[in-house]
Scaffold this active site. Structure first.
Site, short mmCIF file in Angstrom:
data_model
loop_
_atom_site.label_atom_id
_atom_site.label_comp_id
_atom_site.label_asym_id
_atom_site.label_seq_id
_atom_site.Cartn_x
_atom_site.Cartn_y
_atom_site.Cartn_z
N GLY C 74 0.83 -1.28 0.06
CA GLY C 74 0.08 -0.04 0.01
C GLY C 74 0.91 1.34 -0.12
O GLY C 74 0.60 2.19 -0.79
N THR C 75 1.83 1.15 0.71
CA THR C 75 2.89 2.32 0.95
C THR C 75 3.50 2.68 -0.51
O THR C 75 3.20 3.84 -0.88
CB THR C 75 3.93 2.27 2.02
OG1 THR C 75 3.46 1.81 2.99
CG2 THR C 75 4.97 3.40 1.77
N ASN C 154 -8.24 4.18 8.30
CA ASN C 154 -7.64 2.94 9.10
C ASN C 154 -7.79 2.99 10.24
O ASN C 154 -8.06 2.09 11.10
CB ASN C 154 -6.06 2.56 8.73
CG ASN C 154 -5.45 4.02 8.82
OD1 ASN C 154 -5.69 5.08 7.99
ND2 ASN C 154 -4.42 4.06 9.44
N GLN C 182 -7.86 -0.04 3.20
CA GLN C 182 -8.59 -0.69 4.28
C GLN C 182 -9.98 -1.42 3.93
O GLN C 182 -10.70 -2.08 4.65
CB GLN C 182 -8.76 0.44 5.50
CG GLN C 182 -7.51 0.79 6.09
CD GLN C 182 -7.25 -0.59 7.18
OE1 GLN C 182 -8.09 -1.40 7.51
NE2 GLN C 182 -5.93 -0.53 7.32
N SER C 202 -3.34 -3.25 -0.64
CA SER C 202 -2.42 -3.85 0.03
C SER C 202 -2.77 -5.25 0.34
O SER C 202 -3.75 -5.30 1.01
CB SER C 202 -1.80 -2.98 1.04
OG SER C 202 -0.90 -3.64 1.60
N HIS C 204 -1.84 -7.67 2.53
CA HIS C 204 -1.99 -8.18 3.80
C HIS C 204 -3.06 -7.76 4.79
O HIS C 204 -3.20 -8.19 5.85
CB HIS C 204 -0.56 -8.17 4.54
CG HIS C 204 -0.17 -6.62 4.97
ND1 HIS C 204 -0.56 -5.96 6.31
CD2 HIS C 204 0.15 -5.49 4.18
CE1 HIS C 204 -0.14 -4.87 6.22
NE2 HIS C 204 0.11 -4.41 5.09
N THR C 240 12.13 -7.26 -10.72
CA THR C 240 11.85 -8.79 -10.91
C THR C 240 10.37 -8.64 -9.95
O THR C 240 10.31 -8.61 -8.78
CB THR C 240 12.79 -9.85 -10.39
OG1 THR C 240 14.02 -9.36 -11.21
CG2 THR C 240 12.17 -11.03 -10.46
N CYS C 327 1.56 1.35 12.58
CA CYS C 327 2.78 1.90 12.25
C CYS C 327 3.22 3.15 12.74
O CYS C 327 4.30 3.68 12.92
CB CYS C 327 2.65 2.11 10.78
SG CYS C 327 1.19 3.01 10.09
C1 LIG Z 1 -5.12 3.18 4.68
C2 LIG Z 1 -4.01 2.60 4.57
N1 LIG Z 1 -3.09 3.09 3.34
C3 LIG Z 1 -1.81 2.59 3.41
C4 LIG Z 1 -1.31 1.79 4.15
C5 LIG Z 1 0.28 0.89 3.87
O1 LIG Z 1 0.04 -0.13 3.60
P1 LIG Z 1 1.42 -1.13 3.67
O2 LIG Z 1 1.76 -1.02 4.99
O3 LIG Z 1 1.15 -2.39 2.95
O4 LIG Z 1 2.46 -0.44 2.94
C6 LIG Z 1 -2.18 1.20 5.29
C7 LIG Z 1 -1.58 0.11 6.31
O5 LIG Z 1 -0.27 0.21 6.65
C8 LIG Z 1 -3.28 1.79 5.32
O6 LIG Z 1 -4.20 1.34 6.36
C1 LIG Z 2 22.89 -6.03 -11.23
C2 LIG Z 2 21.50 -6.14 -11.06
N1 LIG Z 2 21.10 -4.91 -10.15
C3 LIG Z 2 19.77 -4.97 -9.90
C4 LIG Z 2 18.87 -6.01 -10.42
C5 LIG Z 2 17.40 -5.81 -9.97
O1 LIG Z 2 17.05 -6.59 -8.88
P1 LIG Z 2 15.56 -6.84 -8.70
O2 LIG Z 2 14.90 -7.60 -9.89
O3 LIG Z 2 15.45 -8.07 -7.67
O4 LIG Z 2 14.59 -5.71 -8.62
C6 LIG Z 2 19.39 -6.91 -10.94
C7 LIG Z 2 18.40 -8.09 -11.38
O5 LIG Z 2 17.33 -7.75 -12.12
C8 LIG Z 2 20.86 -7.00 -11.57
O6 LIG Z 2 21.40 -8.06 -11.97
#
Ligand SMILES: Cc1ncc(COP(=O)(O)O)c(C=O)c1O
Ligand SMILES: Cc1ncc(COP(=O)(O)O)c(C=O)c1O
Ligand code: FES
Ligand code: FES
Lengths: 388, 142, 388, 142
Positions: C74-75, C154, C182, C202, C204, C240, C327
């Site tokens: 969510g963030t 929230n 939420q 989000s 979770h 990725t 949080c």
């Molecule tokens: C309203 C709201 N927005 C954003 C978030 C952020 O989500 P996350 O913690 O999965 O990044 C939350 C919960 O933490 C939330 O309750």
């Molecule tokens: C050298 C290098 N930097 C950054 C990344 C990015 O990592 P990720 O895909 O986990 O975000 C990769 C692989 O994808 C990489 O080989």
């Protein structure tokens, strides 16, 4: 795996999450599922697990645990390092030094900064993909605020002289970031001897899960957040922590560090066998540095034929490989790394990258050495470029 | 990412060979794009009696060449000229968006081969209509 | 869970990842572990799994699948929505409208933009935490480029009139973002009837794993990336893909949508029982809207006592609850939401939030109703604020 | 997040009551911070014979009050004055960084109660040294 013969030689793209790592993660989905920021006792296991993982990551990198910040992967770590420094130190100067062969997570980030008025120096590399520390020193200007040079390249495996570059950066009091995503578990990484201020890692490159990584931030370094929100990660990286992922990162890096030197020896032997075998094919050449390269990386050009076609035929034979990097395989672009090494366009379209993993066997290598020459021959027969 | 028909034509390319005494040869593409396609035609009484190809390129390029040569065999030059990249792509049961330019290449190669024949015969080359690389976003956009 | 009595009433902080969701994720760690960007057949299952999850998320939100972009939570979704629009449309105008009660992922992001020269209007709320659509309309200026109003809060669970706000935004051709983190699985969410251009979720928060979320981006909307790098997610969000996490998000949202109306009815009954019981405690008041609130949210103030102390004593009795939001529970700040609702500081430090989940039973509620009055009395006995 | 000793003092607070005929009462903190602490002292011959507290605040605030009252009982006023927030926090086996201000509050409350006694006796109040809220980053930094 769906095929009969399944030989996975694309460990630079991603690795199998090791079953032991998955086992370590499992309790944190449905059993210890509490939000680590919560007070009550059922959330305590989540908090403890995160801090334990942080210790493991810190130990593997020679860092202090308060210098480890969890992210959603290598890409976020790279973006955060660069943008966070640009934003926090942009008043001091707007010049950034990097190299022509960085991963796109670095290159596209500095390109975005370029549009915002930053000036970027892209250091060239030699034919082996090596950056010279002298060129770094020469590129430094009074308004340079950041140097970003990767530890090991994802396509050709070349290992950069980061320790020397770090010394130069430190002596000029310039912040130094290194993308170590490909290096973890393959070569020793120590943030102190490397003289780095920031270092990016990604769990899925060394037996951990996808979608989690970390950024090392040297104690005392001023950096702005990339993700704003809750007070997690010392108020530097907001968002409910990916507890199972972080636990997986910790388990994987501990495992990778423990087996590294033994594994590297084995990889080097297999690599030699593979390279020697492939180079018996006429008009083939090794890309990257002959010695200063990741133990598991093989990258070869076969003249007159194109990369994707090679991959498809290898795949038909149960071999998973890549050309360029995985994240650009859906695009038409030639490898920016091979172009930077001085290769002409048609060759930059035609490299075969084989990256070994802990499961790779000698029998796998021999099977591959049996298949590749036929595939190359078949495509050369089809190519209008092949001389008669 | 590729349809079964693409993979079939890639793995078992039809007409992949040179025709040494070809009446028309067309070569298109460039190495910068990573695709080069050469089409050979054997022509008798305005009809394409045989067609073949050589290709340096990705799976889609190989499959497009293979399919295109199949499609033009037995056709008149006019009919062959009208075979669009869309028709090739459709015959292949579709191509991924970023690979459409490979079928464009096939259309262009046919045109080039036909015009090569016409020129050899001392005739005016035909003119390209719309389509081809105009509608293709492959090169140079990145 | 470590205690004898374990009653988890903090489902707004995070939820247990449902075992069925974990089962859906499992094959994507060690079996189908390929990088979805790779060409070869063993990576095809990863690609297929992601696209299947995208369809599920799109279906749950009434969106097109090409409008769903996976993120790390969510963030990131909130940060991306706001910063991505500010960066892409900042030339047209530098005014953003939001509310005083947004999650910190929104508030701290706009505050960061404020430092970069954007002007932010923080709309007030009434005593129930409700934003009036009229106030949105009045705040609109020629240089307004974005309106961000959360769907449901929230802390106090108040549901905002986003459909009306969306209509206003659309009629003024201003981009409209809503944080629906939420709301998913609790109330119907449909991006078309809501008239939103961007919507954050989000996993979770509705039985999915931590560390994965999504941003809905309306077709045709121009937005800059937050994370630059590889060509993933239509070149809009690099990195990725967290394949198991994305699969978990898909499985969880499908499950949550299917059981939503039945669950909401059950939650509302339990919520009523809980609220009615708690309000028999003297000097207690419900925060948030009496009817326009999330079915699972209870938020109560008990005069003279402080929130953390309540939590600790509830925890000692096996009840997991929270005060303010998870949080910020490690910080000293009073709830910015309760302050915005007009509560004085000492009360904004002292709310108890109980958020029910699918596992909550009537017996749980009755147990809680037995414990809370004793806890409140004990802390009131200790407090210098309690009148004799 | 809290040590066992903190939790013990929170769950079983020592000396949590009013002393109706207290010789000195000190109240510190403010509602904006979310912490108010009141300390009662019974003093005889310069020695603290009894001490008690009332607290509105978090777990750390309650535990700090409880521990502080335990620590000053039987001490002379001078000894009690010297008990620093650090000593309270250490006796509690540590406090999380963001909760250190709660132990500062306890130190201040003791000082306030002693000075209240001194004033009642017509004596000069003692002066605060370093420490207390000076070294605390609780209020108003966010
Ligand atoms: C309203 C709201 N927005 C954003 C978030 C952020 O989500 P996350 O913690 O999965 O990044 C939350 C919960 O933490 C939330 O309750
Ligand atoms: C050298 C290098 N930097 C950054 C990344 C990015 O990592 P990720 O895909 O986990 O975000 C990769 C692989 O994808 C990489 O080989
Ligand atoms: S031929 Fe180069 S893209 Fe169309
Ligand atoms: S007393 Fe308020 S922070 Fe120290």
């Amino acid at each position: 795996m769906e095929n009969k013969h399944e030989i996975y030689l694309d460990n630079a793209a991603t690795t199998r999450t090791h079953p032991d790592v998955v086992s370590a993660m499992l309790p944190y989905f449905s059993l210890h599922f509490g939000n680590p920021s919560s007070l009550y006792s059922i959330a305590r296991s989540s908090r403890t697990a995160i801090e334990e993982a942080r210790r493991k990551v810190a130990a593997a990198l020679g860092a202090d645990e308060r210098e480890i910040f969890f992210t959603s992967g290598g890409t976020e770590s790279d973006n955060w390092a660069i943008r966070g420094i640009a934003s926090a130190h942009g008043k001091k100067g707007r010049h950034i030094i990097t190299t022509a062969i960085e991963h796109h997570a670095v290159l596209h980030t500095v390109e975005a900064l370029e549009k915002e008025g930053f000036e970027i120096t892209y250091l060239p590399v030699d034919e082996y993909g090596m950056v010279s520390p002298e060129s770094v020193e020469e590129a430094i200007r009074p308004d340079t605020i950041l140097i970003s040079v990767m530890l090991a390249n994802n396509e050709i495996g070349t290992i950069q002289p980061v320790q020397k570059i770090g010394e130069i950066a430190r002596s000029h009091k310039i912040i130094f970031h290194s993308d170590a995503v490909q290096a973890i578990g393959q070569i020793p990484v120590d943030v102190r001897t490397m003289n780095v201020d920031l270092l990016s890692i990604s769990a899925h490159k060394f037996g951990g899960p996808k979608g989690v990584g970390a950024l090392f931030i040297r104690r005392g370094l001023r950096i702005d957040p990339l993700l704003y929100g809750g007070a997690q990660e010392q108020r530097r990286r907001a968002g409910t922590e990916n507890v199972p992922g972080i636990v997986g990162l910790g388990a994987a890096i501990e495992r990778a560090a423990a087996m590294m030197s033994e594994k590297a020896e084995r990889m080097k032997k297999l690599r030699k066998r593979l390279i020697d075998g492939l180079l018996t094919i006429p008009k083939s050449r090794l890309n990257g540095h002959p010695t200063e390269r990741l133990p598991n990386n093989v990258n070869i050009i076969f003249d007159y034929i194109e990369g994707e076609s090679i991959l498809l035929l290898l795949d038909a034979n149960g071999i998973a490989a890549s050309t360029g990097s995985a994240c650009t395989s859906a695009s038409l672009d030639p490898s920016h790394v091979l172009l930077a090494c001085g290769l002409p366009h048609e060759q930059a379209h035609g490299s075969l990258r084989l990256t070994l993993g802990e499961e790779t066997t000698e029998a796998d290598i021999d099977y591959v050495l049996g298949v590749v020459p036929t595939v190359v021959q078949r495509l050369r027969d089809m190519s209008p470029l092949t001389p008669k | 990412m590729y349809s079964e028909t693409v993979m079939d034509h890639f793995n078992n390319p039809r007409n992949q060979r040179e025709i040494p005494d070809a009446d028309g040869i067309g070569e298109v593409g460039n190495q910068k794009c990573g695709d080069i396609m050469r089409i050979f035609l054997k022509i008798h009484d305005n009809v394409i009696e045989d067609a073949s190809f050589q290709t340096f390129g990705c799976g889609a390029a190989v499959a497009s060449s293979s399919m295109a040569t199949e499609m033009i065999k037995g056709k008149t030059l006019e009919e062959a000229w009208e075979i669009s990249n869309k028709a090739v792509a459709e015959a292949l049961e579709g191509l991924p968006p970023q690979k459409l330019h490979c079928s464009v290449l096939a259309e262009e190669a046919i045109h080039a081969a036909i015009n090569n024949y016409l020129e050899k015969m001392g005739l005016e080359p035909w003119e390209e209509g719309e389509g081809s690389c105009a509608g293709c976003s492959g090169c140079g956009t990145d």
